[in-house]
Design a protein around this motif. Structure first.
Motif, PDB file in Angstrom:
ATOM      1  N   THR A 130      -5.102  -8.346  14.757  1.00 57.54           N
ATOM      2  CA  THR A 130      -5.013  -8.276  13.299  1.00 57.54           C
ATOM      3  C   THR A 130      -6.126  -9.137  12.709  1.00 57.54           C
ATOM      4  N   GLY A 176      -4.316  -1.801   7.859  1.00 52.78           N
ATOM      5  CA  GLY A 176      -4.003  -2.778   8.891  1.00 52.78           C
ATOM      6  C   GLY A 176      -4.949  -2.802  10.073  1.00 52.78           C
ATOM      7  N   LYS A 234       1.191  -3.196  12.953  1.00 56.36           N
ATOM      8  CA  LYS A 234       2.448  -3.533  12.286  1.00 56.36           C
ATOM      9  C   LYS A 234       2.191  -4.479  11.120  1.00 56.36           C
ATOM     10  N   GLN A 235       2.645  -4.057   9.934  1.00 56.24           N
ATOM     11  CA  GLN A 235       2.486  -4.872   8.735  1.00 56.24           C
ATOM     12  C   GLN A 235       3.853  -5.169   8.118  1.00 56.24           C
ATOM     13  N   ASP A 236       3.905  -6.183   7.300  1.00 61.45           N
ATOM     14  CA  ASP A 236       5.149  -6.571   6.624  1.00 61.45           C
ATOM     15  C   ASP A 236       5.334  -5.695   5.389  1.00 61.45           C
ATOM     16  N   ARG A 237       5.659  -4.437   5.629  1.00 62.82           N
ATOM     17  CA  ARG A 237       5.893  -3.487   4.543  1.00 62.82           C
ATOM     18  C   ARG A 237       7.174  -2.720   4.853  1.00 62.82           C
ATOM     19  N   PHE A 261       0.734 -10.570   5.631  1.00 60.24           N
ATOM     20  CA  PHE A 261       1.046  -9.136   5.642  1.00 60.24           C
ATOM     21  C   PHE A 261       0.876  -8.568   7.047  1.00 60.24           C
ATOM     22  N   TYR A 262      -0.007  -9.187   7.840  1.00 66.15           N
ATOM     23  CA  TYR A 262      -0.309  -8.662   9.172  1.00 66.15           C
ATOM     24  C   TYR A 262       0.539  -9.372  10.220  1.00 66.15           C
TER      25      TYR A 262
END
Length: 489
Positions: A412, A308, A347-350, A341-342
């Motif tokens: 990001t 990220g 912070k990522q969408d995970r 995703f970012y």
């Protein structure tokens, strides 16, 4: 069932080790435990190459030998490998290996501190390539620094070494059958190396990996350790549970379909470079500049995306070409465009327990034009001040699709929405591009830091769009390193 002992060959000696510090580096083990002091510590962060060793791992029906940085490689990753250091190159009768002899003949060593690392990088080249070009030699040696600046005789030694021995019958090289015989066949058991409540876990199947991360959502996923290794060697962090996905076959494969490449989350840059470069030449060249030879041999595309970092090199290119991620959590999978995703800086969408299973890279449309530019202070071994990627599809001179993404311009990796809107549906000409350059400057609010000022970043980003336009409209090539190469400024 899990096994708690790792097995590997150190030269011709079998090593069976359990109960070791899960994040002890290979360099520390060699120097402190084995008293093999030929391998040096120069930077402890994978930059200088003084710690280079060669590691062979079974890859199908062969053993793939690669130069790696021992200073950031964790010991349990050596499981089922063949490890060679500079000490192993000397022949039983005391004669020097052709690589070493070439260095002597060409006066390739001055103070000598960096010499073992250079020798091992050249040894890996000697084993794997029969007739490298001068450019290839320089590329291979980009991950080794000589502070005496003795590069010319080292390059001369790289040319000379091929005339001093029969590389096709090097006694140090093992075939896959022989290495398998010494280490035993690969199994489906998970490797668990544990000491003082800290664990290194290497599952052997995708299902085991998914179950493990679901049960240990706070575990740190490590493939090449090109970033996490520095947490240990520089920040002196003590890591709890480390999960290593590189033993999972599907995480290490590249599958070509009719319209895409499916790249496993633990595929290394070196493995991905030929496939991506065949579809998008600039992308392949970008990966060549992502880090030194040793870094590209272990660092992974999935790790670069998942990290990220706003200055990671591969995300802008992947965003521009419309790549997607497949994320797995237990038995569930979901896909999303990489740009989604970012979320914000760091912070990522995970979700907890979720991991990048694969990256899907679409093949370019026949009328697609792609370019990517990495802007750094030096050509090799440098982090981007900014990295811009551009994809345009044209029909009848009209822009029918455009995706522009930058790293180093925001918190990001981010698309240039305003610039894209100024281009879409318009004629692909200088007037349109000039208007889009103005819009692009308003798309980002970059920071000023020691790599570049905010004004520099905005100006260069806009100029890269102009550069991309000129290079793909039959104008004189503006690149410093030739067509199909990544720009350097």
């Amino acid at each position: 069932m899990a096994r708690t002992t790792m097995r590997f060959l150190l030269g011709d000696r079998l090593q069976e080790i359990g109960g070791i510090d899960p994040t002890m580096t290979v360099l520390d083990w060699l120097r402190l435990e084995q008293r093999m002091n030929g391998t040096k510590e120069g930077c402890a962060e994978g930059d200088c190459g003084a710690c280079t060793v060669v590691i062979g791992r079974i890859d199908g029906d062969r053993v793939r030998y690669e130069a790696v940085n021992a200073c950031i490689r964790f010991m349990p990753t050596l499981d089922r490998c063949h490890v060679l250091t500079v000490e192993h190159l000397r022949r039983p009768d005391g004669a020097l290996h052709p690589v070493q002899q070439a260095m002597v003949d060409c006066h390739g060593s001055q103070c000598g501190f960096c010499t073992p690392g250079f020798v091992m990088s050249l040894f890996a080249l000697y084993l794997t390539e029969a007739d490298p070009s001068d450019d290839r030699i320089r590329d291979v040696l980009a991950g080794n620094l000589c502070r005496c600046t003795g590069y010319a005789p080292i390059i001369a030694a790289a040319r000379r070494m091929y005339g001093l021995g029969d590389r096709s019958a090097d006694p140090l090289v093992l075939g896959a059958g022989e290495l398998t015989k010494r280490l035993g066949r690969a199994d489906t058991e998970t490797l668990v190396v544990e000491k003082d409540g800290r664990r290194f876990i290497a599952p052997a199947t995708g299902d085991a990996l998914a179950e493990l991360l679901l049960a240990n959502p706070d575990a740190i996923i490590v493939s090449g350790a090109t970033d996490v290794g520095l947490w240990v060697t520089k920040a002196l962090r003590v890591l709890g549970t480390v999960v290593y996905p590189a033993h999972v076959p599907e995480m290490r494969t590249i599958v070509e379909t009719a319209d895409a490449l499916e790249i496993g989350g633990a595929v290394t840059f070196a493995e991905a470079e030929p496939a991506l470069g065949a579809l998008y030449p600039d992308f392949g060249e970008l990966l060549r500049r992502l880090g030194g030879f040793q870094v590209r041999n272990v660092g992974t595309l999935g790790g670069n995306v998942g990290n990220g970092s706003p200055i990671g090199d591969s995300p802008p290119a992947l965003i521009a070409i419309g790549a997607t991620l497949t994320l797995r959590r237990g038995g569930e999978r979901r896909s999303l465009p990489i740009e989604d995703f970012y979320i914000a800086y760091g912070k990522q969408d995970r979700l907890p327990g979720e991991y990048i299973e694969r990256i899907t890279v679409p093949k370019p449309a026949p009328d697609a034009v792609f370019g990517v530019y990495k802007i750094t202070k030096r050509f090799d071994q440098d982090i981007s001040a900014l990295c811009g990627a551009f994809l345009v599809e044209l029909k009848g001179g009209i822009v029918t699709r455009v995706q522009i993404a930058f790293g180093g311009m925001a918190g990001t990796p981010k698309r240039a929405a305003g610039a894209e809107a100024a281009l879409l549906g318009q004629a692909w000409d200088l007037a349109t591009v000039t208007a889009a350059m103005v819009a692009l400057k308003a798309d980002y609010q970059p920071l000023t830091d020691w790599r570049a000022s905010a004004d520099y970043r905005r100006t260069v980003a806009a100029n890269l769009l102009l550069k991309f336009f000129h290079e793909h409209t039959g104008r004189p090539d503006t690149r410093l390193v030739g067509r199909g190469k990544v720009a350097h400024a």
